[in-house]
Design a protein around this motif. Structure first.
Motif, PDB file in Angstrom:
ATOM      1  N   HIS A  96     -24.777  -0.057  57.382  1.00 40.81           N
ATOM      2  CA  HIS A  96     -24.676   0.673  56.135  1.00 40.81           C
ATOM      3  C   HIS A  96     -25.544   1.805  55.878  1.00 40.81           C
ATOM      4  N   LEU A  97     -26.812   2.109  56.363  1.00 46.53           N
ATOM      5  CA  LEU A  97     -27.665   2.882  56.242  1.00 46.53           C
ATOM      6  C   LEU A  97     -27.321   3.947  57.158  1.00 46.53           C
ATOM      7  N   ASN A  98     -26.801   3.599  58.339  1.00 48.21           N
ATOM      8  CA  ASN A  98     -26.215   4.665  59.091  1.00 48.21           C
ATOM      9  C   ASN A  98     -25.103   5.447  58.719  1.00 48.21           C
ATOM     10  N   LEU A  99     -24.452   5.001  57.873  1.00 43.88           N
ATOM     11  CA  LEU A  99     -23.084   5.379  57.117  1.00 43.88           C
ATOM     12  C   LEU A  99     -23.698   6.400  56.197  1.00 43.88           C
ATOM     13  N   GLU A 149     -23.294  10.390  55.861  1.00 47.12           N
ATOM     14  CA  GLU A 149     -22.531  10.778  54.673  1.00 47.12           C
ATOM     15  C   GLU A 149     -23.604  11.999  54.069  1.00 47.12           C
ATOM     16  N   MET A 150     -24.877  11.655  53.990  1.00 45.77           N
ATOM     17  CA  MET A 150     -25.695  12.521  53.528  1.00 45.77           C
ATOM     18  C   MET A 150     -25.725  13.862  54.403  1.00 45.77           C
ATOM     19  N   GLY A 151     -25.791  13.793  55.831  1.00 45.85           N
ATOM     20  CA  GLY A 151     -25.652  14.785  56.638  1.00 45.85           C
ATOM     21  C   GLY A 151     -24.589  15.550  56.504  1.00 45.85           C
ATOM     22  N   GLN A 152     -23.483  15.345  56.107  1.00 46.90           N
ATOM     23  CA  GLN A 152     -22.441  16.013  55.684  1.00 46.90           C
ATOM     24  C   GLN A 152     -22.516  17.069  54.615  1.00 46.90           C
ATOM     25  N   LYS A 192     -30.071  15.151  56.948  1.00 48.05           N
ATOM     26  CA  LYS A 192     -30.149  13.682  57.202  1.00 48.05           C
ATOM     27  C   LYS A 192     -31.021  13.001  56.614  1.00 48.05           C
ATOM     28  N   LEU A 193     -30.934  11.660  56.594  1.00 53.12           N
ATOM     29  CA  LEU A 193     -31.695  10.800  55.692  1.00 53.12           C
ATOM     30  C   LEU A 193     -32.879  10.724  56.161  1.00 53.12           C
ATOM     31  N   SER A 194     -33.707  10.956  57.237  1.00 53.72           N
ATOM     32  CA  SER A 194     -34.833  10.995  57.695  1.00 53.72           C
ATOM     33  C   SER A 194     -35.612  12.209  57.274  1.00 53.72           C
ATOM     34  N   ASP A 195     -34.601  13.298  56.925  1.00 51.10           N
ATOM     35  CA  ASP A 195     -35.224  14.649  56.379  1.00 51.10           C
ATOM     36  C   ASP A 195     -35.562  14.272  54.904  1.00 51.10           C
ATOM     37  N   ARG A 196     -34.572  13.627  54.209  1.00 48.17           N
ATOM     38  CA  ARG A 196     -34.588  13.304  52.725  1.00 48.17           C
ATOM     39  C   ARG A 196     -35.983  12.505  52.429  1.00 48.17           C
TER      40      ARG A 196
END
Length: 508
Positions: free
Chosen positions: A199-202, A206-209, A213-217
């Motif tokens: 779910h976190l990969n999803l 989604e945030m990459g779109q 990316k999540l890691s950047d956030r």
């Protein structure tokens, strides 16, 4: 590093089910990053520096109580229960392909997970879990981790696991307190971490779109907080204050999305487990009564995400203005003993005068929220039971919910450590007592293991309450000893801004 099977002190040995003690020695250097506004910030340091855990069994469970004819025991659990060390495993484009599972199990996972074949058979909320499996793959794993380290253990009907990514400074801890059997706890130990990763990969995709990316956030949100709080940014803050506010609002939205991902992962685990029970209950009707309390803690950057159903607890020790440590409970108690839960339950079942009988839900269960326990959720599962085991007048199921309590806490320099424990720990200690015990132990033993110390102290108190010596209590075999204390699981996480040691114990 796993400490092995015993704890020794001046009073002899206490045999425990598992114990591990580890520190993060990744160093204090921050990494500079640039956000979309060209502002140079510092990536947040790891939010934890040391982890210790221990557990003691009081329940005796049958060796072959695992669902699907022992497949979980044979295929998944040994990978989670390493008797000597944390296990290093590579990450991959999807957490669903982690090497936690053997290739033979992967080939059967879609069958054993029990997900209905048609999306139309699922409630609308559960469609999210199916979509998560079909999201376009990323070129990197969750939070770009190249590998993670994992350890776990069992104590009676308790299960526990810890998963760490040194690369991203992330930590996942799960305590699964099973009851009426260990199948639900075993299932969660084998699948929940992976499901959360899916779910976190999803969410990452989604945030990459949308905006990176999540890691950047994660790095941006943690570093933004530092820049605002410390006032160390070299920019004209008046000029950029609106941009700071905009990004901070976005960070709050991001936190809620992470919490939603954790919630959806738990819902998927519940749906899959109950479907498996339905497949097996003709041969094993006892499965419909098996359930599990869930406590999951995820540290990402400087944020600590907490999810719980049932009566396990997460207690934060934070320093007040007078330099006294305060115990802050981050979880809710889902029990008929809790007034708000009792009121909610009665309100949800206005036409059932016997919702609570003898201080238990339908006379069967103290906790009001748990995974599994299908006979209090579905009439068909209740009907599988015979005689006195069946619930009479199941008027308006479900009576037990899997809706979790969730919170996110931003770790600050005032926060010292957090203690995670199954209810067996808090049967004998209050939140304040737990914090005082751990704090005093850390001061006297800066490289010691506070989780083991908590278990030792609980055994001494349980023995005293029973009128035994510690040796007499520990000589009582598991099963009979359940009369004097429950299964005990404790994890102590030393938070990252309060490093007590650098090289005192093995790095995970």
């Amino acid at each position: 590093m796993m400490y092995g099977q015993t704890i020794a002190d001046s009073g002899g040995e206490i045999k425990i089910s598992f114990g591990y003690h580890c520190t993060d020695d990744s160093g204090d250097e921050s990494v500079s990053i640039h956000n979309c506004h060209g502002i140079k910030l510092q990536r947040a340091n790891n939010s934890f520096s040391c982890l210790s855990g221990a557990a003691l069994s009081a329940n005796a469970t049958l060796a072959n109580t695992n669902i699907c004819n022992g497949l979980f025991e044979a295929e998944i659990l040994p990978a989670l229960d390493s008797p000597t060390s944390f296990r290093r495993i590579p990450s991959s484009p999807s957490f669903s392909r982690l090497d936690l599972l053997s290739s033979s199990f992967q080939s059967n996972l879609s069958i054993l997970s029990g997900s209905p074949s048609s999306p139309s058979e699922l409630p609308e909320d559960d469609l999210f879990s199916l979509r998560s499996m079909s999201a376009p793959p990323r070129s990197e794993g969750f939070l770009n981790a190249t590998e993670v380290k994992i350890a776990g253990g069992a104590a009676g009907e308790d299960r526990v696991q810890a998963v760490c990514s040194e690369e991203n400074g992330s930590l996942f801890c799960g305590i699964y307190d099973g009851f009426n059997g260990r199948d639900a706890a075993d299932y969660l130990a084998g699948t929940l971490y992976e499901t959360i990763g899916n779910h976190l990969n999803l969410l990452d995709w989604e945030m990459g779109q949308e905006s990176g990316k999540l890691s950047d956030r994660l790095g941006l949100c943690g570093s933004l907080h530092d820049a605002i709080q410390d006032g160390k940014s070299s920019i004209n803050q008046g000029l950029y204050v609106d941009r700071f506010a905009e990004v901070e609002k976005s960070c709050d939205s991001f936190k809620q999305k992470v919490l939603k991902s954790l919630e959806q992962a738990l819902f998927q685990a519940e749906n899959d487990f109950l479907h498996m029970v339905e497949q097996e209950m003709d041969d094993r009707p006892d499965l419909v009564s098996i359930g599990c309390c869930v406590l999951a803690v995820l540290l990402l950057g400087k944020n600590m995400y907490v999810l719980n159903v049932g009566d396990s607890r997460a207690v934060l020790a934070t320093q007040c203005n007078d330099e006294v440590l305060q115990a802050v409970q981050l979880t809710a108690c889902h029990s008929v003993d809790d007034e708000s839960e009792r009121t909610r339950l009665l309100k949800d079942h206005p036409d059932d005068p016997k919702t609570i009988v003898a201080g238990k839900v339908k006379g069967k269960l103290k906790v009001t929220r748990a995974l599994g326990v299908g006979y209090l959720k579905k009439k068909s599962m209740n009907d599988a039971l015979m005689g006195i085991l069946r619930v009479r007048n199941l008027i308006s199921p479900p009576y037990v919910s899997v809706q979790p309590h969730m919170t996110v806490h931003e770790i600050s320099s005032s926060d010292q450590f957090v203690v995670l424990g199954s209810d067996g720990l808090f049967d004998f200690f209050s939140n304040d007592e737990v914090v005082k015990l751990v704090h005093s132990y850390i001061l006297c033993h800066p490289s010691g293991d506070p989780a083991k110390f908590l278990v030792e102290q609980l055994v001494m108190r349980a023995a005293d309450c029973a009128g035994f010596s510690r040796e007499e209590l520990m000589s009582i075999p598991a099963g009979r000893r359940r009369k004097y204390h429950d299964d005990i699981t404790a994890i102590v996480i030393i938070l990252g801004m309060n490093k007590r040691t650098s090289k005192a114990s093995t790095c995970i």
